[in-house]
Design a protein around this motif. Structure first.
Motif, PDB file in Angstrom:
ATOM      1  N   THR A 131      -0.125   0.499  -4.165  1.00  0.00           N
ATOM      2  CA  THR A 131      -1.270   0.325  -3.266  1.00  0.00           C
ATOM      3  C   THR A 131      -0.835   0.229  -1.805  1.00  0.00           C
ATOM      4  OG1 THR A 131      -1.245  -2.078  -3.583  1.00  0.00           O
ATOM      5  CG2 THR A 131      -2.686  -0.783  -5.014  1.00  0.00           C
ATOM      6  N   VAL A 132       0.298  -0.414  -1.557  1.00  0.00           N
ATOM      7  CA  VAL A 132       0.759  -0.574  -0.176  1.00  0.00           C
ATOM      8  C   VAL A 132       1.067   0.773   0.473  1.00  0.00           C
ATOM      9  CG1 VAL A 132       2.653  -1.477   1.243  1.00  0.00           C
ATOM     10  CG2 VAL A 132       1.571  -2.931  -0.484  1.00  0.00           C
ATOM     11  N   ARG A 133       1.461   1.746  -0.316  1.00  0.00           N
ATOM     12  CA  ARG A 133       1.707   3.087   0.214  1.00  0.00           C
ATOM     13  C   ARG A 133       0.428   3.758   0.719  1.00  0.00           C
ATOM     14  NH1 ARG A 133       6.527   5.596  -0.458  1.00  0.00           N
ATOM     15  NH2 ARG A 133       8.108   4.522  -1.703  1.00  0.00           N
ATOM     16  N   THR A 134      -0.728   3.189   0.404  1.00  0.00           N
ATOM     17  CA  THR A 134      -1.996   3.746   0.879  1.00  0.00           C
ATOM     18  C   THR A 134      -2.549   2.980   2.080  1.00  0.00           C
ATOM     19  OG1 THR A 134      -3.469   2.395  -0.514  1.00  0.00           O
ATOM     20  CG2 THR A 134      -2.527   4.381  -1.506  1.00  0.00           C
ATOM     21  N   PHE A 135      -1.833   1.947   2.562  1.00  0.00           N
ATOM     22  CA  PHE A 135      -2.286   1.182   3.726  1.00  0.00           C
ATOM     23  C   PHE A 135      -2.369   2.095   4.948  1.00  0.00           C
ATOM     24  CE2 PHE A 135      -1.398  -3.578   2.905  1.00  0.00           C
ATOM     25  CZ  PHE A 135      -1.862  -3.476   1.605  1.00  0.00           C
ATOM     26  N   LEU A 136      -3.137   1.682   5.944  1.00  0.00           N
ATOM     27  CA  LEU A 136      -3.330   2.497   7.143  1.00  0.00           C
ATOM     28  C   LEU A 136      -2.092   2.560   8.032  1.00  0.00           C
ATOM     29  CD1 LEU A 136      -6.922   1.372   8.251  1.00  0.00           C
ATOM     30  CD2 LEU A 136      -6.275   3.439   6.990  1.00  0.00           C
ATOM     31  N   ASN A 137      -1.224   1.560   7.990  1.00  0.00           N
ATOM     32  CA  ASN A 137      -0.184   1.463   9.024  1.00  0.00           C
ATOM     33  C   ASN A 137       1.201   1.071   8.537  1.00  0.00           C
ATOM     34  OD1 ASN A 137      -0.931  -1.137   8.309  1.00  0.00           O
ATOM     35  ND2 ASN A 137      -0.735  -1.958  10.377  1.00  0.00           N
ATOM     36  N   VAL A 138       1.482   1.165   7.255  1.00  0.00           N
ATOM     37  CA  VAL A 138       2.811   0.791   6.749  1.00  0.00           C
ATOM     38  C   VAL A 138       3.800   1.937   6.969  1.00  0.00           C
ATOM     39  CG1 VAL A 138       4.152   0.320   4.666  1.00  0.00           C
ATOM     40  CG2 VAL A 138       1.976  -0.844   5.037  1.00  0.00           C
ATOM     41  N   PRO A 139       4.923   1.695   7.648  1.00  0.00           N
ATOM     42  CA  PRO A 139       5.933   2.753   7.806  1.00  0.00           C
ATOM     43  C   PRO A 139       6.561   3.109   6.459  1.00  0.00           C
ATOM     44  CG  PRO A 139       6.243   1.011   9.452  1.00  0.00           C
ATOM     45  CD  PRO A 139       5.267   0.488   8.437  1.00  0.00           C
ATOM     46  N   LEU A 140       6.483   4.378   6.100  1.00  0.00           N
ATOM     47  CA  LEU A 140       7.117   4.830   4.858  1.00  0.00           C
ATOM     48  C   LEU A 140       8.579   5.159   5.082  1.00  0.00           C
ATOM     49  CD1 LEU A 140       4.325   7.148   3.388  1.00  0.00           C
ATOM     50  CD2 LEU A 140       4.749   4.724   2.922  1.00  0.00           C
ATOM     51  N   THR A 141       8.888   5.688   6.268  1.00  0.00           N
ATOM     52  CA  THR A 141      10.281   5.906   6.668  1.00  0.00           C
ATOM     53  C   THR A 141      10.470   5.329   8.058  1.00  0.00           C
ATOM     54  OG1 THR A 141       9.903   8.064   7.698  1.00  0.00           O
ATOM     55  CG2 THR A 141      10.367   8.045   5.345  1.00  0.00           C
ATOM     56  N   ILE A 142      11.663   4.804   8.310  1.00  0.00           N
ATOM     57  CA  ILE A 142      11.983   4.158   9.586  1.00  0.00           C
ATOM     58  C   ILE A 142      13.385   4.568  10.022  1.00  0.00           C
ATOM     59  CG2 ILE A 142      10.475   2.147   9.252  1.00  0.00           C
ATOM     60  CD1 ILE A 142      12.904   0.661   8.181  1.00  0.00           C
ATOM     61  N   PRO A 143      13.732   4.357  11.301  1.00  0.00           N
ATOM     62  CA  PRO A 143      15.051   4.766  11.789  1.00  0.00           C
ATOM     63  C   PRO A 143      16.179   3.800  11.435  1.00  0.00           C
ATOM     64  CG  PRO A 143      13.729   3.899  13.590  1.00  0.00           C
ATOM     65  CD  PRO A 143      12.823   3.964  12.392  1.00  0.00           C
ATOM     66  N   ILE A 144      15.894   2.692  10.747  1.00  0.00           N
ATOM     67  CA  ILE A 144      16.917   1.705  10.381  1.00  0.00           C
ATOM     68  C   ILE A 144      17.427   2.004   8.973  1.00  0.00           C
ATOM     69  CG2 ILE A 144      17.402  -0.742  10.004  1.00  0.00           C
ATOM     70  CD1 ILE A 144      15.167  -1.402  11.950  1.00  0.00           C
ATOM     71  N   ARG A 145      18.741   2.134   8.824  1.00  0.00           N
ATOM     72  CA  ARG A 145      19.317   2.472   7.518  1.00  0.00           C
ATOM     73  C   ARG A 145      19.713   1.231   6.714  1.00  0.00           C
ATOM     74  NH1 ARG A 145      17.689   7.239   6.551  1.00  0.00           N
ATOM     75  NH2 ARG A 145      19.308   7.435   4.958  1.00  0.00           N
ATOM     76  N   GLU A 146      20.009   0.122   7.388  1.00  0.00           N
ATOM     77  CA  GLU A 146      20.440  -1.080   6.688  1.00  0.00           C
ATOM     78  C   GLU A 146      19.305  -1.652   5.826  1.00  0.00           C
ATOM     79  OE1 GLU A 146      22.764  -0.784  10.498  1.00  0.00           O
ATOM     80  OE2 GLU A 146      20.681  -0.557   9.861  1.00  0.00           O
ATOM     81  N   PRO A 147      19.631  -2.263   4.687  1.00  0.00           N
ATOM     82  CA  PRO A 147      18.590  -2.879   3.851  1.00  0.00           C
ATOM     83  C   PRO A 147      18.040  -4.147   4.506  1.00  0.00           C
ATOM     84  CG  PRO A 147      20.761  -3.359   2.973  1.00  0.00           C
ATOM     85  CD  PRO A 147      20.970  -2.376   4.091  1.00  0.00           C
TER      86      PRO A 147
END
Length: 256
Positions: A131-147
């Motif tokens: 469900t969170v993948r359908t939110f309006l503003n959640v970044p699916l990919t980001i420039p930070i590689r560290e966990p």
């Protein structure tokens, strides 16, 4: 990017649902091309981007997940003077306590890996990645590689609540109830209709370095997250500045 996404969504609404195009196909394609170029350049893709077509997913049940670190509750007060006393002699960051469903987002190698509810005890939550993948503003990919993990609140704005609640027959009295139930829907297609948002308030990491809470919030903002509005007061602040800052947080200024 958010401006482009908004324009493209408005064009989609006008074309597909209202049968009144507001731009030419060429203009539409130019907006999409510009958005794709920005996503490639920044390494950031938001969950409501038209370049992402997240299919509907229906689960049989929500799977329990143990948090890497307990999600403890903060101390509470209703007295401004308690905050003045707490802030004395130290730099402080004052922010909203938003009323929704607390969620933890786990990122690794620049991508969203898992989303988990807080749960009753803050020890074991439920996997709500679908469900969170359908939110309006959640970044699916980001420039930070560290966990790392981001803690925040799943909410629905009052404006969107009034529209969604009307479409549901007006059964809900407050956005929190609708948001909490919508995040935990087994059918992500239904959650998508609820116009949920994620507002971050904390970053948890054993590898990312940040000097202060302010630096942490700025890191999240620069990485594409919507961060709960805050006011920062340096160590040299006066007691009255704390009172003024608390007074500046009026509900009319932030409709969530």
């Amino acid at each position: 990017m958010r401006e482009l996404i908004g324009k493209i969504h408005d064009a989609d609404m006008a074309y597909y649902q209202q049968d009144r195009p507001i731009m030419t196909d060429r203009e539409y394609d130019q907006l999409v091309d510009e958005l794709q170029a920005l996503e490639t350049e920044t390494g950031l893709i938001l969950s409501n981007s038209p370049t992402q077509h997240v299919g509907g997913e229906i689960l049989d049940e929500l799977v329990p997940v143990r948090h890497t670190k307990p999600m403890l509750s903060a101390g509470k007060t209703k007295q401004v003077e308690d905050l003045v006393k707490f802030a004395a002699g130290r730099a402080v960051l004052l922010s909203w306590k938003m009323d929704g469903l607390t969620i933890v987002l786990r990122y690794e190698n620049g991508g969203l890996q898992q989303a988990i509810t807080r749960g009753r005890d803050g020890i074991i939550g439920e996997d709500v990645t679908h469900t969170v993948r359908t939110f309006l503003n959640v970044p699916l990919t980001i420039p930070i590689r560290e966990p790392f993990e981001v803690r925040g609140e799943g909410v629905i704005s009052w404006d969107n609540f009034e529209k969604v609640n009307l479409s549901l027959g007006g059964d809900y009295t407050h956005p929190r109830n609708l948001a909490a139930g919508s995040v935990r829907k087994l059918d992500s297609g239904e959650s998508r209709k609820r116009k949920l948002e994620f507002w971050a308030f904390d970053l948890v990491s054993d590898t990312l370095e940040y000097e202060s809470k302010l630096a942490q919030q700025e890191l999240l903002q620069n990485s594409g997250f919507s961060v709960v509005p805050y006011i920062f007061l340096p160590e040299s602040h006066t007691d009255q500045e704390v009172r003024d800052a608390v007074g500046a947080f009026q509900p009319k200024h932030f409709a969530y």
